[in-house]
Scaffold this motif. Structure first.
Motif, PDB file in Angstrom:
ATOM      1  N   UNK A  52      51.041  36.452  40.966  1.00  0.00           N
ATOM      2  CA  UNK A  52      51.259  35.015  41.082  1.00  0.00           C
ATOM      3  C   UNK A  52      52.608  34.807  41.750  1.00  0.00           C
ATOM      4  N   UNK A  81      42.762  32.893  36.981  1.00  0.00           N
ATOM      5  CA  UNK A  81      42.697  31.624  36.252  1.00  0.00           C
ATOM      6  C   UNK A  81      43.793  30.649  36.662  1.00  0.00           C
ATOM      7  N   UNK A 113      37.284  33.454  33.136  1.00  0.00           N
ATOM      8  CA  UNK A 113      37.862  34.758  32.795  1.00  0.00           C
ATOM      9  C   UNK A 113      37.873  35.012  31.299  1.00  0.00           C
ATOM     10  N   UNK A 116      34.724  39.788  28.201  1.00  0.00           N
ATOM     11  CA  UNK A 116      35.255  41.123  28.495  1.00  0.00           C
ATOM     12  C   UNK A 116      35.262  41.407  29.988  1.00  0.00           C
ATOM     13  N   UNK A 117      36.015  42.445  30.315  1.00  0.00           N
ATOM     14  CA  UNK A 117      36.240  42.768  31.704  1.00  0.00           C
ATOM     15  C   UNK A 117      34.990  43.256  32.404  1.00  0.00           C
ATOM     16  N   UNK A 120      33.092  40.373  33.399  1.00  0.00           N
ATOM     17  CA  UNK A 120      33.741  39.638  34.485  1.00  0.00           C
ATOM     18  C   UNK A 120      33.501  40.323  35.830  1.00  0.00           C
ATOM     19  N   UNK A 144      44.203  38.505  40.703  1.00  0.00           N
ATOM     20  CA  UNK A 144      45.607  38.771  40.406  1.00  0.00           C
ATOM     21  C   UNK A 144      45.784  40.280  40.436  1.00  0.00           C
ATOM     22  N   UNK A 146      47.943  42.439  39.365  1.00  0.00           N
ATOM     23  CA  UNK A 146      48.747  43.238  38.453  1.00  0.00           C
ATOM     24  C   UNK A 146      47.923  44.158  37.559  1.00  0.00           C
ATOM     25  N   UNK A 147      46.694  43.826  37.311  1.00  0.00           N
ATOM     26  CA  UNK A 147      45.950  44.593  36.325  1.00  0.00           C
ATOM     27  C   UNK A 147      44.995  45.608  36.923  1.00  0.00           C
ATOM     28  N   UNK A 148      44.746  46.646  36.169  1.00  0.00           N
ATOM     29  CA  UNK A 148      43.790  47.664  36.590  1.00  0.00           C
ATOM     30  C   UNK A 148      42.408  47.048  36.811  1.00  0.00           C
ATOM     31  N   UNK A 149      42.076  46.079  35.980  1.00  0.00           N
ATOM     32  CA  UNK A 149      40.754  45.471  36.070  1.00  0.00           C
ATOM     33  C   UNK A 149      40.557  44.770  37.401  1.00  0.00           C
ATOM     34  N   UNK A 150      41.607  44.082  37.844  1.00  0.00           N
ATOM     35  CA  UNK A 150      41.542  43.363  39.093  1.00  0.00           C
ATOM     36  C   UNK A 150      41.407  44.350  40.251  1.00  0.00           C
ATOM     37  N   UNK A 152      39.851  47.119  40.087  1.00  0.00           N
ATOM     38  CA  UNK A 152      38.430  47.499  40.049  1.00  0.00           C
ATOM     39  C   UNK A 152      37.573  46.501  40.815  1.00  0.00           C
ATOM     40  N   UNK A 155      38.056  46.703  44.516  1.00  0.00           N
ATOM     41  CA  UNK A 155      37.444  47.901  45.103  1.00  0.00           C
ATOM     42  C   UNK A 155      36.044  47.636  45.640  1.00  0.00           C
TER      43      UNK A 155
END
Lengths: 309, 309
Positions: A52, A81, A113, A116-117, A120, A144, A146-150, A152, A155
């Motif tokens: 952000x 979000x 959001x 769970x990931x 999402x 965003x 910053x996160x590992x999920x994002x 993913x 990718x």
């Protein structure tokens, strides 16, 4: 007329409704998506990720306008979000968005959001497929960074844009967070701020250290998205990357990789549902109780459920 | 003596080695973890999440010292690649960490954040179990709060601390990112900065809007972790929350919830492995090719693989 037919005929409300149904993971919606699948695979999927404050929503909005000027139709899926696409907009953002909202060739959607990931990531992938089948030629997926999920989620794109801004003090964090490996294009936005050239140099220096041979070297571009500066060059670079993917055969490799990941995830989910239908719920609950009481560990519980289920 | 025995006897190097083996997802390591499982369930697991710049690593370090002063043993697992616990330390941080490093009752570990998120969440959970069996009485799990994945990891804790700092301009982002729902305790760190009281008021106002009845209301505490201010109050609040969980029966509910999530995840994984062993790899590859070519969708592929596998 079925929902699938309506989507294929370009009914915006049908597309929006199908995405909502997919977010709620309805069986019927999944069937509709299966029918649409044959009509996907045509869009250029572009992941745009960054912290952000980097102005990545503004960048996406300006890129959308640029693609429209080039006669292409555009989809935008936001998984942030705090993004203006998700309604969390300042007045300036909202005015900028309005121009896009009025253009029926642009389809904007933000993903809820909550939850769970895994859910999402799946729902985001589903929304992209709907917009692809719907005929959008380029689809931006905003996350965003910053996160590992994002990471993913990003990718799943053909092309990943990592957005930075000078003075946020986290150039190196982005690099350390593993974004260097997934970036196909770096954008230093807010390039009229002090330190923009330093950010560019830092990124170029990191790219110099990358020893992987014969690969696409991510360009590092400067933009001032708020004033529309540098946007055309980014659109050109996105097209170059797509051309590179096609010419090198990597487009096919990425498509296969994505298909395999999707197949494995759905297989695991369906196998689990099948088993859960066979196992008496009292037996499963007893297993969970025994685990919570440390009388049995997960591996032992799994062996017993698979053997007896 | 087996690795399990060594860990149970308090051998630090054995614990470190087991965590590394678990990170690489070795079968033998998983067996060792199964044996250790009966010895877990005693630690208070505290998730600490917040954006970079909030000073959450410093807060964790100071909390660790406070718990040591109270005679408790401490584990720290960091999932933030930019955390000083992960080696990304400025000199001041490193000096602060040294004090902890010398204390053998404190065990620090950072998790490699390469690879996929599911793997990371699992490895983090495994590391916490090892430290729990190893006898650590409180275990801090430090994550970057911005991503959904980190939220998932934090959910595995008994108590979740959300750290903010004034002037980062993202108080509302944290709230919107779904952290309000998982926070058991808010800490406004760097409270000597301008705007600290405004951050506290904003959080309290959000909490006032929360209509859920009969639940724990997360306290909002101010700290200046760099100078050790407010740390004891945070440790007290963590203890109060643990007491609340136990008295209300929610401790048991959370343990069951965690056990069930772990059981489901491992079941899905093992069922998938079983199937993949039965399906000829050429058949699987052909299915992926057909998906990439949009000749078949994932649901159809799954049905065929399960029926014929």
């Amino acid at each position: 007329m079925t929902l699938v037919d309506q989507v294929l005929e370009g009914d915006r409300r049908a597309a929006a409704r199908l995405i909502s149904l997919l977010e709620n993971d309805g069986r019927e919606a999944q069937r509709a998506l299966s029918e649409l699948y044959a009509h996907t695979g045509r869009a250029h999927i572009v992941g745009v990720t960054g912290a952000s404050g980097t102005g990545k929503s503004t960048l996406v909005a300006e890129l959308a306008k640029e693609y429209r000027r080039r006669g292409q139709t555009v989809g935008i899926v936001s998984v942030d979000p705090t993004s203006p696409f998700s309604g969390g907009a300042l007045l300036g953002d909202r005015i900028r968005m309005q121009e896009l909202t009025k253009d029926t060739a642009v389809f904007m959607r933000s993903m809820a959001t909550r939850g769970n990931l895994g859910g999402l990531a799946r729902a985001t992938g589903d929304a992209v497929k709907v917009l692809d089948a719907f005929g959008k030629q380029v689809i931006f997926v905003e996350t965003v960074g910053a996160g590992q999920g994002e990471v993913e989620i990003a990718k799943n794109a053909h092309t990943v844009v990592v957005v930075e801004a000078p003075g946020l003090g986290d150039d190196i964090q982005a690099i350390k967070a593993g974004l260097l490996e997934i970036a196909d294009l770096f954008v230093v936005n807010k390039a009229d701020r002090e330190g923009a050239d330093r950010s560019v140099s830092a990124l170029e220096a990191m790219l110099d250290l990358d020893s992987r041979q014969n690969r696409w070297r991510p360009p590092v571009l400067k933009t001032v998205a708020l004033h529309g500066q540098g946007i055309a060059a980014v659109a050109d670079a996105l097209q170059s990357h797509l051309d590179y993917l096609r010419a090198s055969g990597q487009y096919q490799t990425r498509e296969r990789g994505r298909a395999e990941a999707e197949l494995r995830a759905l297989l695991a989910r369906e196998l689990l549902s099948d088993l859960m239908r066979r196992v008496p719920s009292a037996k499963f609950a007893a297993m969970v109780d025994a685990m919570a009481a440390r009388q049995i560990d997960a591996h032992t519980a799994v062996r017993r459920l698979i053997a007896g289920g």
